[in-house]
Design a protein around this motif. Structure first.
Motif, PDB file in Angstrom:
ATOM      1  N   LYS A  81       0.862  -1.188   0.000  1.00 32.07           N
ATOM      2  CA  LYS A  81       0.000   0.000   0.000  1.00 32.07           C
ATOM      3  C   LYS A  81       0.903   1.245   0.000  1.00 32.07           C
ATOM      4  O   LYS A  81       1.940   1.252   0.658  1.00 32.07           O
ATOM      5  N   GLY A  82       0.496   2.273  -0.729  1.00 31.03           N
ATOM      6  CA  GLY A  82       1.288   3.502  -0.727  1.00 31.03           C
ATOM      7  C   GLY A  82       2.489   3.453  -1.669  1.00 31.03           C
ATOM      8  O   GLY A  82       3.312   4.371  -1.678  1.00 31.03           O
ATOM      9  N   SER A  83       2.574   2.391  -2.494  1.00 31.11           N
ATOM     10  CA  SER A  83       3.702   2.333  -3.453  1.00 31.11           C
ATOM     11  C   SER A  83       3.511   3.393  -4.530  1.00 31.11           C
ATOM     12  O   SER A  83       2.395   3.642  -4.996  1.00 31.11           O
ATOM     13  N   MET A  84       4.633   3.978  -4.947  1.00 28.42           N
ATOM     14  CA  MET A  84       4.605   4.820  -6.144  1.00 28.42           C
ATOM     15  C   MET A  84       4.696   3.851  -7.328  1.00 28.42           C
ATOM     16  O   MET A  84       5.526   2.935  -7.314  1.00 28.42           O
ATOM     17  N   VAL A  85       3.827   4.000  -8.322  1.00 29.96           N
ATOM     18  CA  VAL A  85       3.835   3.060  -9.449  1.00 29.96           C
ATOM     19  C   VAL A  85       4.164   3.827 -10.729  1.00 29.96           C
ATOM     20  O   VAL A  85       3.436   4.738 -11.125  1.00 29.96           O
ATOM     21  N   ILE A  86       5.274   3.442 -11.337  1.00 36.42           N
ATOM     22  CA  ILE A  86       5.727   4.137 -12.541  1.00 36.42           C
ATOM     23  C   ILE A  86       5.477   3.247 -13.756  1.00 36.42           C
ATOM     24  O   ILE A  86       5.933   2.096 -13.787  1.00 36.42           O
ATOM     25  N   ALA A  87       4.732   3.772 -14.722  1.00 37.76           N
ATOM     26  CA  ALA A  87       4.541   3.022 -15.978  1.00 37.76           C
ATOM     27  C   ALA A  87       5.625   3.501 -16.942  1.00 37.76           C
ATOM     28  O   ALA A  87       5.539   4.607 -17.481  1.00 37.76           O
ATOM     29  N   ASN A  88       6.627   2.677 -17.117  1.00 34.88           N
ATOM     30  CA  ASN A  88       7.796   3.074 -17.906  1.00 34.88           C
ATOM     31  C   ASN A  88       7.500   2.897 -19.406  1.00 34.88           C
ATOM     32  O   ASN A  88       7.775   1.857 -20.001  1.00 34.88           O
ATOM     33  N   ALA A  89       6.908   3.956 -19.984  1.00 38.03           N
ATOM     34  CA  ALA A  89       6.513   3.890 -21.394  1.00 38.03           C
ATOM     35  C   ALA A  89       7.726   3.649 -22.283  1.00 38.03           C
ATOM     36  O   ALA A  89       7.659   2.938 -23.283  1.00 38.03           O
ATOM     37  N   TRP A  90       8.861   4.223 -21.902  1.00 37.15           N
ATOM     38  CA  TRP A  90      10.055   4.060 -22.733  1.00 37.15           C
ATOM     39  C   TRP A  90      10.405   2.570 -22.854  1.00 37.15           C
ATOM     40  O   TRP A  90      10.672   2.072 -23.949  1.00 37.15           O
ATOM     41  N   ALA A  91      10.381   1.862 -21.720  1.00 39.87           N
ATOM     42  CA  ALA A  91      10.718   0.431 -21.751  1.00 39.87           C
ATOM     43  C   ALA A  91       9.706  -0.332 -22.607  1.00 39.87           C
ATOM     44  O   ALA A  91      10.084  -1.197 -23.405  1.00 39.87           O
ATOM     45  N   MET A  92       8.444   0.017 -22.461  1.00 43.16           N
ATOM     46  CA  MET A  92       7.402  -0.695 -23.225  1.00 43.16           C
ATOM     47  C   MET A  92       7.592  -0.511 -24.726  1.00 43.16           C
ATOM     48  O   MET A  92       7.348  -1.409 -25.515  1.00 43.16           O
ATOM     49  N   LEU A  93       8.027   0.691 -25.098  1.00 42.77           N
ATOM     50  CA  LEU A  93       8.100   1.021 -26.530  1.00 42.77           C
ATOM     51  C   LEU A  93       9.469   0.718 -27.141  1.00 42.77           C
ATOM     52  O   LEU A  93       9.688   0.959 -28.323  1.00 42.77           O
ATOM     53  N   HIS A  94      10.383   0.209 -26.304  1.00 39.34           N
ATOM     54  CA  HIS A  94      11.711  -0.178 -26.825  1.00 39.34           C
ATOM     55  C   HIS A  94      12.011  -1.636 -26.539  1.00 39.34           C
ATOM     56  O   HIS A  94      13.176  -2.036 -26.536  1.00 39.34           O
ATOM     57  N   ASP A  95      10.976  -2.408 -26.289  1.00 43.40           N
ATOM     58  CA  ASP A  95      11.196  -3.824 -26.040  1.00 43.40           C
ATOM     59  C   ASP A  95      11.524  -4.498 -27.381  1.00 43.40           C
ATOM     60  O   ASP A  95      10.671  -4.560 -28.278  1.00 43.40           O
ATOM     61  N   PRO A  96      12.757  -5.008 -27.532  1.00 45.03           N
ATOM     62  CA  PRO A  96      13.141  -5.556 -28.837  1.00 45.03           C
ATOM     63  C   PRO A  96      12.347  -6.797 -29.231  1.00 45.03           C
ATOM     64  O   PRO A  96      12.304  -7.176 -30.406  1.00 45.03           O
ATOM     65  N   ASP A  97      11.681  -7.421 -28.238  1.00 45.54           N
ATOM     66  CA  ASP A  97      10.835  -8.573 -28.588  1.00 45.54           C
ATOM     67  C   ASP A  97       9.552  -8.117 -29.267  1.00 45.54           C
ATOM     68  O   ASP A  97       8.861  -8.911 -29.907  1.00 45.54           O
ATOM     69  N   ILE A  98       9.212  -6.859 -29.090  1.00 48.21           N
ATOM     70  CA  ILE A  98       7.970  -6.347 -29.695  1.00 48.21           C
ATOM     71  C   ILE A  98       8.290  -5.427 -30.875  1.00 48.21           C
ATOM     72  O   ILE A  98       7.675  -5.510 -31.928  1.00 48.21           O
ATOM     73  N   TYR A  99       9.294  -4.559 -30.682  1.00 46.40           N
ATOM     74  CA  TYR A  99       9.663  -3.615 -31.740  1.00 46.40           C
ATOM     75  C   TYR A  99      11.081  -3.907 -32.202  1.00 46.40           C
ATOM     76  O   TYR A  99      12.048  -3.622 -31.470  1.00 46.40           O
ATOM     77  N   LYS A 100      11.181  -4.466 -33.406  1.00 44.51           N
ATOM     78  CA  LYS A 100      12.502  -4.817 -33.947  1.00 44.51           C
ATOM     79  C   LYS A 100      13.316  -3.532 -34.142  1.00 44.51           C
ATOM     80  O   LYS A 100      12.759  -2.513 -34.566  1.00 44.51           O
ATOM     81  N   ASP A 101      14.602  -3.587 -33.873  1.00 44.95           N
ATOM     82  CA  ASP A 101      15.452  -2.390 -33.977  1.00 44.95           C
ATOM     83  C   ASP A 101      14.763  -1.178 -33.343  1.00 44.95           C
ATOM     84  O   ASP A 101      14.436  -0.195 -34.022  1.00 44.95           O
ATOM     85  N   PRO A 102      14.530  -1.236 -32.042  1.00 44.29           N
ATOM     86  CA  PRO A 102      13.677  -0.201 -31.440  1.00 44.29           C
ATOM     87  C   PRO A 102      14.226   1.217 -31.548  1.00 44.29           C
ATOM     88  O   PRO A 102      13.465   2.176 -31.424  1.00 44.29           O
ATOM     89  N   PHE A 103      15.530   1.381 -31.800  1.00 48.56           N
ATOM     90  CA  PHE A 103      16.078   2.741 -31.891  1.00 48.56           C
ATOM     91  C   PHE A 103      15.993   3.287 -33.315  1.00 48.56           C
ATOM     92  O   PHE A 103      16.418   4.395 -33.584  1.00 48.56           O
ATOM     93  N   LYS A 104      15.485   2.461 -34.215  1.00 48.37           N
ATOM     94  CA  LYS A 104      15.375   2.914 -35.604  1.00 48.37           C
ATOM     95  C   LYS A 104      13.994   3.532 -35.829  1.00 48.37           C
ATOM     96  O   LYS A 104      12.991   2.970 -35.387  1.00 48.37           O
ATOM     97  N   PHE A 105      13.982   4.668 -36.510  1.00 48.77           N
ATOM     98  CA  PHE A 105      12.695   5.305 -36.832  1.00 48.77           C
ATOM     99  C   PHE A 105      12.143   4.640 -38.087  1.00 48.77           C
ATOM    100  O   PHE A 105      12.648   4.839 -39.195  1.00 48.77           O
ATOM    101  N   ASN A 106      11.127   3.825 -37.892  1.00 50.00           N
ATOM    102  CA  ASN A 106      10.603   3.050 -39.014  1.00 50.00           C
ATOM    103  C   ASN A 106       9.081   2.985 -38.951  1.00 50.00           C
ATOM    104  O   ASN A 106       8.505   2.061 -38.379  1.00 50.00           O
ATOM    105  N   PRO A 107       8.406   3.968 -39.569  1.00 47.80           N
ATOM    106  CA  PRO A 107       6.930   3.995 -39.490  1.00 47.80           C
ATOM    107  C   PRO A 107       6.285   2.768 -40.115  1.00 47.80           C
ATOM    108  O   PRO A 107       5.140   2.445 -39.798  1.00 47.80           O
TER     109      PRO A 107
END
Ligand code: HEM
Length: 567
Positions: free
Chosen positions: A453-479
C-alpha cells in the motif's frame, strides 16, 4: 555516492544535510521499508539497496527510465522468491526469466516500475480502484505555496494555498476532488469534441509554417509557439500573437521550469517532503527548495492571468467559447432546460471555486504544451536522421494534394503514412518516458508478487516502446513497422503507453495526436528538413539524446528547413 544519485537528491551534494536533518523521517522510512516484507509474497525483484536510503544512490537523476528498463532485463522474478512453495512453482513453470516489474526503495518509499504494457494494463487499467492515486508532488505543489508571502515566512515553504498546481488535475490525489476536477475534461476533450478544435489547429499550423519560412533558424521556437497557441485558444480563447506577447514569455518560462526540475516525483522534496518545513537558512542549500522559491511567481502568474482575462471578457459579454469560458459561464449563470446529464455536470461546476477554475484551466497548459512540443521536435529529429522516410512521406502528401495546396485534416484518410509517422514519433521517444507516477491506495498481490500500500507506481513507457521482442530495432525510426506483414511491413503493434493508463490516462490525447498530425503533414508538405553542416561541410547529425524533466525533449540540435515550393 555516484554523482547522478547526488543530483537526484538535490543537485549539488547537500543530500547529507538533508538526510541528517531528518531523524524523525528516518524512523518513518524504516517503518515504510518494512512494509515490503509483511506479506508471504515477495516484493518484485530489483537492485539490492542500502539500509535507510534504499536504492537512492542507484537510481540516476537523468533518464531513470533507461535504468529501470535495464534492471527489468537483469532481474528475474525467481531470484526474489523466498517462499519455498512459490519458488518451486516458479522453477517448474520457469515463467519469468526476466521481470517486467521492478521494485526499488527510495528512502523508504516503495516504488514499483511497470516495464511492460501487460503489467500496466493488468494493474493500472484493470485495477483502477487501487492504482489511480498520485503521490504527493511536493516540488510541484510547492510552486504554488509561497511567493508573495515567501519573505515573511518563518519556515521556507508553508501553508499550501489554492493557487496553480495545487488544483492541477494531473497531480491531485485520487478522491472526490479529483473526480470533480477531471469530470469536465471528459466531455470537453473527448474524441468527438476534439474534432471541434481542428480549425484552430490548422490555422496555427499554417502560421507556424509561415514563421519558419521567414526565419528557419528559429524553428524550435515556432514549434513551441504552435503548441502554446493551440492550448491557449482551446483552453482560454486567447490569441497569442508574437514573441513580445507576455503569454509567450510566461509559457516559455514555465516550459523551462518544468523541463529542468529533474526526475518527476523523486526529487529530494518529493521523497522527503519534511524538507518543506526546514528553516530558511538550511533550505537555501537545497537546490530543489531554492528552485521552488525562484520559480513560483511565474507559475502563479501563468495560472492567474488567463483566468483574469476570461473572467473579464465574460463580465463584458465578449467571451469567445473555450474550456475555461465554459466553466465560468456554467458557474456564473442559472440555466433552465438542460439535458439531465448536462445538468448534472453543470451542477458540479457551480461549486467550483476560483482556485479550482484556475487549476483545471491551467492543467491543460501545464500538461499539454510541453508534451506536444516535445513530440514535434522528436519528429524533426527523426526526419533529419531518416531522409528516406521523409522523401516517401512527401511523395504521398504531394499525391494527395497534387502539390498545389497544404494538407488539411480532411486528407487524414488518404495520408496513412502521416499517421504512422506520428505513432512512430511517440514510440521512438515518448515525451513522458516514465509517465506520471501513480500510487496504490491498498496493498495488492500480482503474479505472486507483493505490491505494498502507498507504493509509487511508474509506468515506464520508454521500456514498453523499446522492447526488442515487440519492436525490432527499437532505436530505428521506421513507421512501416506498423504496416501488416502482407503489405511488406513489420506487423508490429500500434504503440500503447505514451498517453498513460487507467483512470489517469491522458484526457488530451485526441487533441494532442491531431496537433502532431497537422504539424507533421504541414511541415513535410512545405519543407525539406536536412542536417546542418559544420565548418568543414560535414553533416551535423542529432545524437538521439534527450533531456530529463517532467517532459523529455531532444537535446537541441541544428538543422535546415528549406521551402520545397511556393505553397
Ligand atoms: C503528445 C502529447 C501528450 C502526451 C505524450 C501526453 C501524455 C500524458 C501522460 C503519460 C499522462 C499521465 C497518464 C497517467 O498518469 O497514466 C498525461 C496526463 C494528462 N494529460 Fe497528457 N499528454 C499529451 C498532451 C496533452 C494535452 C494536449 C492535454 C490537454 C490539452 C493533456 C492533458 C493531460 C491531463 C489534464 C493529464 C492528467 C490526467 C490525470 O491525472 O487524471 N495532455 N498525459
Amino acid at each position: 555516492m555516484n554523482s547522478s544519485a547526488e543530483a537526484l537528491l538535490n543537485r549539488n551534494g547537500s543530500w547529507v544535510l538533508a538526510v541528517v536533518a531528518g531523524g524523525v523521517v528516518i524512523l518513518l522510512a524504516v517503518g515504510l521499508y518494512s512494509q515490503g516484507s509483511r506479506s508471504k509474497y515477495p516484493v518484485p525483484p530489483g537492485p539490492k539497496g542500502s539500509p535507510i536510503i534504499g536504492n537512492l544512490r542507484q537510481v540516476p537523476a537523468e533518464r531513470s527510465d533507461l535504468q529501470f528498463a535495464k534492471w527489468s532485463k537483469e532481474f528475474s522474478e525467481f531470484v526474489q522468491v523466498l517462499d519455498l512453495a512459490l519458488a518451486a512453482k516458479h522453477v517448474i513453470s520457469n515463467a519469468y526469466p526476466e521481470s517486467d516489474i521492478i521494485y526499488v526503495n527510495l528512502l523508504g518509499q516503495p516504488v514499483i516500475v511497470l516495464n511492460s504494457v501487460k503489467s500496466a494494463v493488468d494493474l493500472l487499467d484493470k485495477k483502477g480502484a487501487i492504482y489511480s492515486d498520485r503521490p504527493r508532488f511536493v516540488l510541484l505543489e510547492a510552486y504554488c505555496n509561497t511567493c508573495p508571502s515567501f519573505k515573511n515566512q518563518k519556515s521556507l515553504l508553508i501553508s499550501i494555498s489554492s493557487l496553480g498546481f495545487k488544483n492541477n488535475v494531473a497531480l491531485i490525489r485520487d478522491g472526490a476532488q479529483f473526480r470533480k476536477l477531471r469530470k469536465p475534461y471528459g466531455s470537453f476533450l473527448s474524441a468527438r469534441s476534439s474534432l471541434g478544435y481542428r480549425d484552430a489547429q490548422l490555422k496555427h499550423a499554417r502560421e507556424m509554417a509561415d514563421e519558419i519560412e521567414k526565419c528557419p533558424e528559429k524553428w524550435q521556437s515556432y514549434l513551441s509557439r504552435f503548441a502554446t497557441r493551440v492550448i491557449f485558444s482551446v483552453a482560454f480563447a486567447i490569441d497569442v500573437v508574437d514573441e513580445d506577447d507576455p503569454y509567450f514569455k510566461l509559457a516559455d518560462k514555465m516550459g523551462w521550469i518544468v523541463g529542468n526540475m529533474g526526475n518527476n516525483g523523486i526529487t529530494i522534496l518529493d521523497i522527503a517532503p519534511w524538507v518543506e518545513h526546514i528553516p530558511r537558512w538550511v533550505g537555501k542549500f537545497i537546490p530543489s527548495v531554492k528552485y521552488v522559491h525562484d520559480h513560483t511567481p511565474a507559475i502563479e502568474e501563468l495560472h492567474q492571468r488567463p483566468f483574469d482575462a476570461v473572467m473579464r471578457s465574460f463580465k463584458a459579454g465578449t467571451m469567445e467559447p473555450s474550456f475555461l469560458g465554459r466553466l465560468i459561464e456554467a458557474r456564473e449563470t442559472h440555466d433552465a432546460g438542460e439535458e439531465e446529464e448536462e445538468e448534472e455536470e453543470e451542477d458540479d461546476i457551480k461549486s467550483f471555486t476560483d482556485g479550482e477554475l484556475r487549476g483545471t484551466g491551467g492543467s491543460l497548459y501545464s500538461a499539454g504544451q510541453e508534451t506536444t512540443y516535445s513530440a514535434e521536435t522528436i519528429f524533426v529529429m527523426a526526419m533529419v536522421l531518416t531522409p528516406d522516410v521523409q522523401i516517401r512521406a512527401q511523395k504521398e502528401i504531394d499525391a494527395a494534394t497534387r502539390g498545389i495546396r497544404l494538407p488539411t485534416f480532411s486528407d487524414w484518410k488518404t495520408l496513412p503514412i502521416v499517421e504512422r509517422i506520428v505513432y512512430e514519433t511517440l514510440r521512438l521517444h515518448p515525451p513522458l518516458p516514465n509517465g506520471v507516477p501513480h500510487k496504490t491506495l491498498k496493498e495488492d498481490v500480482y503474479r505472486d508478487m507483493y505490491i505494498p500500500k502507498g507504493s509509487m507506481v511508474i509506468a515506464n513507457a520508454w521500456a514498453m516502446l523499446h522492447d526488442p521482442d515487440i519492436y525490432k530495432d527499437p532505436f530505428k525510426f521506421n513507421p512501416d513497422r506498423f504496416l501488416p506483414v502482407s503489405e511488406s511491413g513489420g506487423g508490429e503493434p500500434i504503440p500503447v503507453g505514451h498517453f498513460g493508463f487507467g483512470r489517469r490516462v491522458c484526457p488530451g490525447q485526441y487533441l494532442a495526436f491531431a496537433s502532431v498530425w497537422i504539424v507533421v503533414a504541414t511541415i513535410l508538405a512545405k519543407f525539406n528538413i536536412t542536417p546542418a553542416k559544420d565548418k568543414d561541410g560535414e553533416d551535423i547529425m542529432p545524437k538521439m539524446e534527450f533531456s530529463t524533466g517532467i517532459t523529455s525533449h531532444p537535446v537541441p540540435f541544428p538543422c535546415n528547413f528549406t521551402p520545397r515550393n511556393c505553397l
